[in-house]
Design a protein around this motif. Structure first.
Motif, PDB file in Angstrom:
ATOM      1  N   HIS A  69      -0.619   5.132   4.247  1.00  0.00           N
ATOM      2  CA  HIS A  69      -2.162   5.486   3.665  1.00  0.00           C
ATOM      3  C   HIS A  69      -2.151   4.321   1.854  1.00  0.00           C
ATOM      4  N   ASP A  70      -1.583   4.387   1.542  1.00  0.00           N
ATOM      5  CA  ASP A  70      -1.488   4.122   0.581  1.00  0.00           C
ATOM      6  C   ASP A  70      -0.111   3.632  -0.103  1.00  0.00           C
ATOM      7  N   CYS A  71       0.155   2.128  -0.474  1.00  0.00           N
ATOM      8  CA  CYS A  71       1.473   1.410  -1.086  1.00  0.00           C
ATOM      9  C   CYS A  71       1.223   1.183  -2.598  1.00  0.00           C
ATOM     10  N   THR A  72       2.873   0.703  -2.868  1.00  0.00           N
ATOM     11  CA  THR A  72       2.729  -0.413  -3.903  1.00  0.00           C
ATOM     12  C   THR A  72       4.126  -0.435  -4.185  1.00  0.00           C
ATOM     13  N   GLU A  73       3.896  -2.377  -4.349  1.00  0.00           N
ATOM     14  CA  GLU A  73       4.929  -2.626  -4.397  1.00  0.00           C
ATOM     15  C   GLU A  73       6.031  -2.600  -4.740  1.00  0.00           C
TER      16      GLU A  73
END
Ligand code: CDP
Ligand code: MG
Length: 979
Positions: A874-878
């Protein structure tokens, strides 16, 4: 050394070749020992030694001659494994810098203290050791009696008695109260509670449980001179109801809040006087008290309201109360439930007495799908089966819920089909209706059918609002579009349609609750939020589509799922009841009467549907001893595997030790009001001096993000979120940016415009900012921070270092790591993820990364992964690989040999994350990491603000890590100066 390391991914397979490389100073591009082409990232090799081989090892030619049968298979398997190893990310220092870093390491090592200072006497250590002892003790059950802390005070009793006697018994409110069904049961109720330690009370919504029962107890105590020994606490599952009920009860008593009635919810309270009073609070508040008052000696009556909802916290508190009761002979426990599962609770408390308050709702006529089809003439179209209807994977059937799901589809054959035959034999239903019912599609949500039914009601029924229950946001959106867009289902005439979902801006509109002007029909399309949380009084017609979106957790795959499922009988009843609040009403269930017979009686308790990390931590911090035996005492205990998963996860992040005791870190985490991973993120933010942005992230993950999704403007909202993310490729930094911008806007009065433009909820933002303050208070109290002003410069030395902030996000979300590949879909490239358990994971369309194509790193961290029709993050960060080196589980150096004898050196963070890395560099990382682990342990045990002096161990370690994580500015935020 502005850029200290380079990383690349082999063969440019993860991303565009150019972007696969770190930016270097001084011209040297590519990693130090690479011999590939630095501009394309191709052909270079991650191995320190072993020489350059062509790309695509074994790409040409078949197996060596002479191999037969099974050996050929083995040959190919081996080749694939090797090519996977070779295509790992590469981690290396730029050439020429290895030496400089060796010097740094030597200096840090020289500064390292020989023995960490952790002797006792320190407040934190003492508390921690006490906790460990308590957990050891708890394994032996104690029934030593404990008395209430409310000792009698005759003077107070007398004065409050006098006051109560002077009350006007004929006030308007008094008369209103007497009309409530609960009033008729008053004496019986008081007698029962006097005689028994536990009583279960049930009754339909509106009969007066929540407002009256605590009042009866209070009045009884006041009038009989027992005020000083009476402190009534009534728990509510929701913040909002605690406040509104307290206000109502104070009003009924002709008082202001804060006298005999008050409330307490997280971060907000209007406390009543201590004795002779009622406090309405959330369940979490009582659980918090248990830390300092494990036998609840400050309470005489505890009323648990809405226990039928079976949320995790109330099930937990019920278990704790059962544990406390043998010790507290004078404690009264009153359990209140709206629906029909009173027996279950009674049985749990050794068949304690039950009392049912007969309700007063108007009669509601019920229709089922067969009737709706008949009255509207709607025909359900037969479709070829869709992909989503494929049978569940085999593992699913092993779980409790999986078995139920399987049973549900069998039920169509076993119950529904014979029922249709029965209807046919009766001859009351048309051929068209019977044909529709025979299709399995009749059990799926049909938006056209819902729209048709609304038309029917509007055209043929008397006035009154219509409330439609659908499972989720998509359904609300689709039905709304059918009714408002040009087309056959457009609803003309005087109607007002309200979509109602917790993410929709309409949730705050008062208009939903008020009666529309004469002749206008109100239609509310809602999720189950309108079942109990929100009451719309003038509803006369209810459309119940029979499905509900449920989150579930499968411990086998360690994955949460979110799918529409059949409602429970209790939901269906509650929905029906909503039609009869003001006059006789009608409820249309969009499932057959036979399906109704197969519904589960109650919703599956949340305890059986979620991960248990936070609960486990709570159990440990309250000193309840070993987790599995404690949880086996719960009314409906969770699966062993779920508990085991939680314990493993907590060990992975080093919150629990091998003996299942809290580590120092775990002890901190258990005190922070958030999940343990987020807690870790917050502690590290304090240590690394990036408090403001990380507290924003932590607050949003703990409560909810402040973004709304307005119907019809989804694309624009996506665009606005992307804009706010400022190219960070991070949904988490987006949250930090949103709060930061709002705080800025607030200081110049443009906050409302800002919220309007970016589709943000101001009330959520306000809550988030309060939570940030609460977190900062804890960090300051524990001495991690020099100031509780989370905007202070001293707390935010590195807040504008984007790479660092990103790494701290990674530290918090770990082990939720995914590797990233770009996939071609037609002319566009879209990101596709893989995790340790899931081979194919997509990014939720709401994420700013969903349509991103230009990533720097092949790694992501995420907070929520769910399985619906597909697996979605649902949500992510590189994140950069370097973050995993410092904040992953641990480092292992590996030496693998390829089949031709060449060595492949690598560094392993965990079974999923391995980088190819030369031995010298890996050694360096491992040593620095060991210093960091030691430093963290010292800091956790003896919290203190960060010593930034690079001439000392702490400053030197932190400085090296920050430099290795590299830097690029996140923006030019201005911080308050507290110095
Ligand atoms: O808990 P239960 O659903 O049994 O009922 P309650 O919350 O105690 O409410 C009893 C009655 O008080 C309701 O039927 C409402 O008419 C009234 N009430 C109200 O007018 N305003 C409130 N804030 C709460 C209740
Ligand atoms: Mg109630």
């Amino acid at each position: 050394m502005a850029e200290n390391y380079y990383y690349g991914s082999r063969g440019g397979s993860y991303h565009q070749p150019e972007s696969g490389w770190g930016r270097g100073t001084g011209g040297a591009r590519g990693y130090s020992q690479a011999r590939g082409d630095p501009d394309t990232g191709r052909g270079g090799r991650g191995r320190g030694r072993g020489g350059g081989r062509g790309r695509g090892r074994g790409g040409g030619g078949g197996p060596p001659a002479g191999l037969r049968g099974r050996d050929i298979g083995l040959y190919y398997a081996q080749r694939q494994k090797e090519s996977q190893r070779e295509s790992r990310s590469v981690l290396a220092l730029p050439s020429g810098e290895q030496g400089a870093w060796q010097d740094v390491l030597r200096r840090v090592s020289a500064l390292a203290p020989t023995r960490p200072a952790m002797e006792g006497g320190h407040q934190f250590v003492d508390a921690w050791h006490q906790n460990i002892a308590a957990n050891r003790r708890a394994d032996r059950i104690s029934t030593q009696p404990v008395n209430s802390g409310l000792t009698p005070q005759p003077e107070l009793d007398e004065s409050l008695q006098r006051q109560e006697n002077e009350r006007d018994p004929f006030s308007v409110m008094g008369l209103f109260r007497e009309k409530l069904p609960a009033f008729a049961m008053r004496d019986e109720l008081l007698l029962l509670i006097r005689r028994h330690p536990v009583v279960v009370i049930s009754g339909e919504t509106g009969c007066g449980k929540t407002t009256q029962v605590p009042q009866f107890l209070l009045e009884d105590a006041l009038l009989n001179g027992r005020a000083s020994t009476t402190r009534i606490v009534c728990t509510q599952p929701r913040r909002i109801s605690a406040i509104s009920i307290a206000e109502r009860v104070a009003q009924e008593r002709h008082e202001r809040l804060g006298q005999s009635v008050g409330y307490q919810i997280r971060l907000e309270s209007r406390l009543p006087r201590e004795r002779g009073s009622i406090l309405y609070c959330t369940t979490g508040v009582v659980l918090q008290w248990l830390r300092s008052d494990p036998n609840l000696t400050g309470v005489s009556h505890i009323v648990l309201d809405e226990i039928h909802e079976r949320d995790l916290q109330s099930d937990f508190l019920i278990t704790v109360l059962k544990d406390i009761l043998p010790r507290r002979a004078d404690l009264k426990v009153i359990l209140m439930s709206a629906t029909l599962n009173a027996e279950l609770f009674s049985r749990y408390f050794r068949n304690c007495p039950m009392l049912n308050i007969p309700g007063f709702t108007f009669p509601v006529t019920e229709y089922y799908l067969e009737d709706v089809l008949e009255m509207t003439g709607f025909r359900i179209p037969s479709q070829s089966r869709k992909a989503s209807d494929k049978p569940e994977p085999v593992w699913h059937k092993h779980t409790k819920r999986g078995k139920e799901t399987a049973r549900a589809s069998d039920a169509f054959q076993d119950y529904v089909t014979p029922y249709i035959r029965h209807l046919e034999s009766q001859g009351h239903y048309s051929r068209s209706t019977l044909d529709s019912l025979r299709l399995p599609e009749s059990e799926e949500i049909n938006h056209e059918l819902i729209a048709t039914l609304i038309h029917h009601i509007h055209a043929h029924e008397k006035s009154g609002a219509v409330l439609v229950f659908v499972p989720g946001w998509d359904d609300i959106s689709k039905v709304n579009r059918l009714l408002t867009d040009d087309g056959p289902y457009r609803l003309r005439g005087r109607v007002k349609i309200f979509p109602l979902h917790s993410l929709m801006p309409t949730i705050n509109q008062k208009e939903i609750f008020s009666r529309p002007p004469e002749g206008v029909r109100k239609i509310v399309i809602a999720t189950n939020i309108a079942e109990t949380s929100i009451t719309i009084d003038d509803v006369v017609f209810v459309v119940d589509c029979g499905k509900i979106k449920m989150t579930n957790y499968d411990p086998k795959s360690n994955l949460a799922t979110l799918k529409p499922e059949w409602v429970a009988e209790a939901n269906a009843r509650q929905r029906r009841g909503r039609a009869g609040r003001v006059q006789p009403g009608i409820c249309y269930h969009l499932f057959t009467k036979s399906r109704a017979m197969t519904l589960d009686k109650f919703v599956q308790p949340e305890m059986l549907r979620t991960k248990l990390e936070e609960l486990v931590l709570q159990i440990k911090s309250l000193g309840f001893g070993k987790v599995a035996p404690f949880l086996s005492k719960v009314m409906e205990p969770p699966e062993d595997l779920t508990i085991e998963r939680a314990l493993t996860m907590l060990r992975t992040i080093n919150a629990l030790d091998e003996e299942e005791q809290l580590t120092a870190l775990g002890f901190h985490l258990s005190k922070l009001p958030m999940d343990p991973q987020t807690g870790k993120m917050v502690l590290l933010a304090a240590i690394f001096g990036c408090v403001d942005p990380i507290l924003s992230v932590a607050a949003s993950l703990t409560f909810k993000d402040a973004f709304m999704i307005p119907l019809g403007k989804e694309k624009l909202a996506d665009e606005k979120r992307r804009q706010l993310s400022r190219g960070t490729k991070s949904d988490h930094l987006l949250l930090a940016n949103a709060i930061q911008e709002w705080e800025k806007a607030r200081s110049n009065g443009s906050n409302r415009d800002f919220c309007w433009e970016f589709f943000l909820s101001e009330s959520v933002l306000r809550m988030l900012v309060n939570m940030k303050q609460q977190f900062a208070d804890y960090l300051c109290e524990q001495k991690f921070l020099p100031s509780s002003n989370y905007k202070a410069k001293s707390c935010n030395r590195n807040s504008s270092n984007e790479a660092l902030v990103r790494a701290i996000v990674c530290a918090g979300l770990y082990p939720n790591v995914a590797s990233l590949k770009m996939k071609r879909r037609g002319p566009v490239r879209i990101p596709s993820l893989m995790t340790v358990t899931e081979r194919r994971v997509s990014i939720h369309p709401k994420s700013v990364n969903a349509s991103e194509s230009d990533f720097k790193h092949p790694w992501m961290v995420y907070h929520v992964m769910m399985k619906g029709n597909s697996v979605l993050v649902h949500d992510c960060t590189e994140i950069s690989p370097m973050s995993l080196i410092f904040f992953g589980e641990s480092l292992k150096l590996k030496n693998e040999f390829l089949s031709d004898g060449t060595a492949l050196e690598s560094i392993q963070v965990d079974p999923f994350v391995t980088f190819n890395c030369s031995r010298e560099t890996a050694d360096l990382f491992k040593s620095l990491r060991a210093h960091w682990d030691k430093l963290l342990e010292m800091k956790i045990i003896k919290p203190d603000q960060t010593d930034w002096d690079t001439n000392r161990f702490e400053g030197a370690v932190i400085d090296s890590i920050i430099r290795l994580l590299s830097s690029s500015p996140i923006g030019d935020s201005v911080y308050d100066d507290d110095e």
